[in-house]
Design an enzyme around this catalytic site. Sequence first.
Site, PDB file in Angstrom:
ATOM      1  N   ASN A   9       0.876  -1.176   0.000  1.00 15.11           N
ATOM      2  CA  ASN A   9       0.000   0.000   0.000  1.00 15.11           C
ATOM      3  C   ASN A   9       0.909   1.221   0.000  1.00 15.11           C
ATOM      4  OD1 ASN A   9      -1.783   2.056   0.428  1.00 15.11           O
ATOM      5  ND2 ASN A   9      -2.423   1.385   2.487  1.00 15.11           N
ATOM      6  N   LYS A  11       0.148   4.240  -0.289  1.00 11.12           N
ATOM      7  CA  LYS A  11      -0.492   5.435   0.291  1.00 11.12           C
ATOM      8  C   LYS A  11      -0.238   6.635  -0.632  1.00 11.12           C
ATOM      9  CE  LYS A  11      -0.154   3.189   4.727  1.00 11.12           C
ATOM     10  NZ  LYS A  11      -0.103   3.270   6.170  1.00 11.12           N
ATOM     11  N   HIS A  97      -9.458   1.315   4.865  1.00 15.35           N
ATOM     12  CA  HIS A  97      -8.182   1.489   5.573  1.00 15.35           C
ATOM     13  C   HIS A  97      -8.398   2.424   6.769  1.00 15.35           C
ATOM     14  CE1 HIS A  97      -4.068   2.561   6.475  1.00 15.35           C
ATOM     15  NE2 HIS A  97      -3.718   1.468   5.822  1.00 15.35           N
ATOM     16  N   GLU A  99      -6.758   4.790   7.831  1.00 13.80           N
ATOM     17  CA  GLU A  99      -6.545   6.215   7.527  1.00 13.80           C
ATOM     18  C   GLU A  99      -7.779   6.820   6.871  1.00 13.80           C
ATOM     19  OE1 GLU A  99      -2.878   5.541   5.433  1.00 13.80           O
ATOM     20  OE2 GLU A  99      -1.951   4.958   7.329  1.00 13.80           O
ATOM     21  N   GLU A 169      -5.389  -4.831  10.450  1.00 13.20           N
ATOM     22  CA  GLU A 169      -4.332  -3.843  10.643  1.00 13.20           C
ATOM     23  C   GLU A 169      -4.578  -3.095  11.958  1.00 13.20           C
ATOM     24  OE1 GLU A 169      -2.442  -2.750   6.573  1.00 13.20           O
ATOM     25  OE2 GLU A 169      -3.980  -1.295   7.053  1.00 13.20           O
ATOM     26  N   GLY A 175       2.628   2.243  10.764  1.00 13.46           N
ATOM     27  CA  GLY A 175       3.596   3.333  10.644  1.00 13.46           C
ATOM     28  C   GLY A 175       4.329   3.649  11.928  1.00 13.46           C
ATOM     29  N   SER A 215       3.462  -2.271  10.214  1.00 15.08           N
ATOM     30  CA  SER A 215       4.914  -2.354  10.409  1.00 15.08           C
ATOM     31  C   SER A 215       5.508  -3.710  10.012  1.00 15.08           C
ATOM     32  CB  SER A 215       5.287  -1.991  11.856  1.00 15.08           C
ATOM     33  OG  SER A 215       4.922  -0.653  12.137  1.00 15.08           O
TER      34      SER A 215
END
Length: 253
Positions: A9, A11, A97, A99, A169, A175, A215
Amino acid sequence: MRQKIVAGNWKMNKTEEEAQILTSEIMAMTGDEAGTSTTVILCVPFPFLGSLRNQVGNSPIKIGAQNCSEHQWGAYTGEVSAWMLKSMKIPYVILGHSERRQYFGEDGKLLAKKIDTSLAADLISIFCCGEPLSVREAGTHEQLVKQQVEEALFHLSAEQIKKVVVAYEPVWAIGTGKTATAQQAQDMHAVIRKHLASKYGGAVAEEISILYGGSVNAKNAQELFTCPDVDGGLVGGASLKSREFVDIVKAMK
Ligand code: 13P
């Protein structure tokens, strides 16, 4: 047998030129690895979909999108339709996701609609779920993840859900460099599979790939991927570096 998948991904990263270089490096380094037993997918920013799809051509690497609209067509300025992706022969789309949930207010109700439009356009959705740190600390993470899966997916038929890939996730691992332990990943993946089995039966649940994201890197991938219910990874930061990403793909063996 459920599919083994390693998806990057990207992003909101890379210029067009950088994206092309990264793709050609990954293609050169994966060689025959990709496509044999592991599906390798690069989920790239919208503007690069067409050129990268042409670049990968008939190679085993697939290109995916990172989002799509819940609407089919119309006056929705700035949005991208699942049918546009279908028309471009883009087979995969990430939906839900964390985010998107956090910064764009996406919730289970909206995601159920996005899943429906993606399925109607024949796309395979990579549906993301996962708990924030506060929920993990409160010990209610299994409950929340089960709820996220229910809200977005449980209206689907058994035939439809087989076309969905689930990605667990945990938000606290995204991250942060703080990956879930293999045990934490396995435990949650088993919970998700059991929950899918409670609705669709064990045989259907056995066919659904459940990826871990948060991660993942070349060092921890192998341990995570050997867990019985971990069918691959959804990789953020480490997918932006060709060597690291290809080492993660190779860890899937
Ligand atoms: P990182 O691998 O950078 O933690 O990101 C994970 C992710 O969000 C993949 O979708």
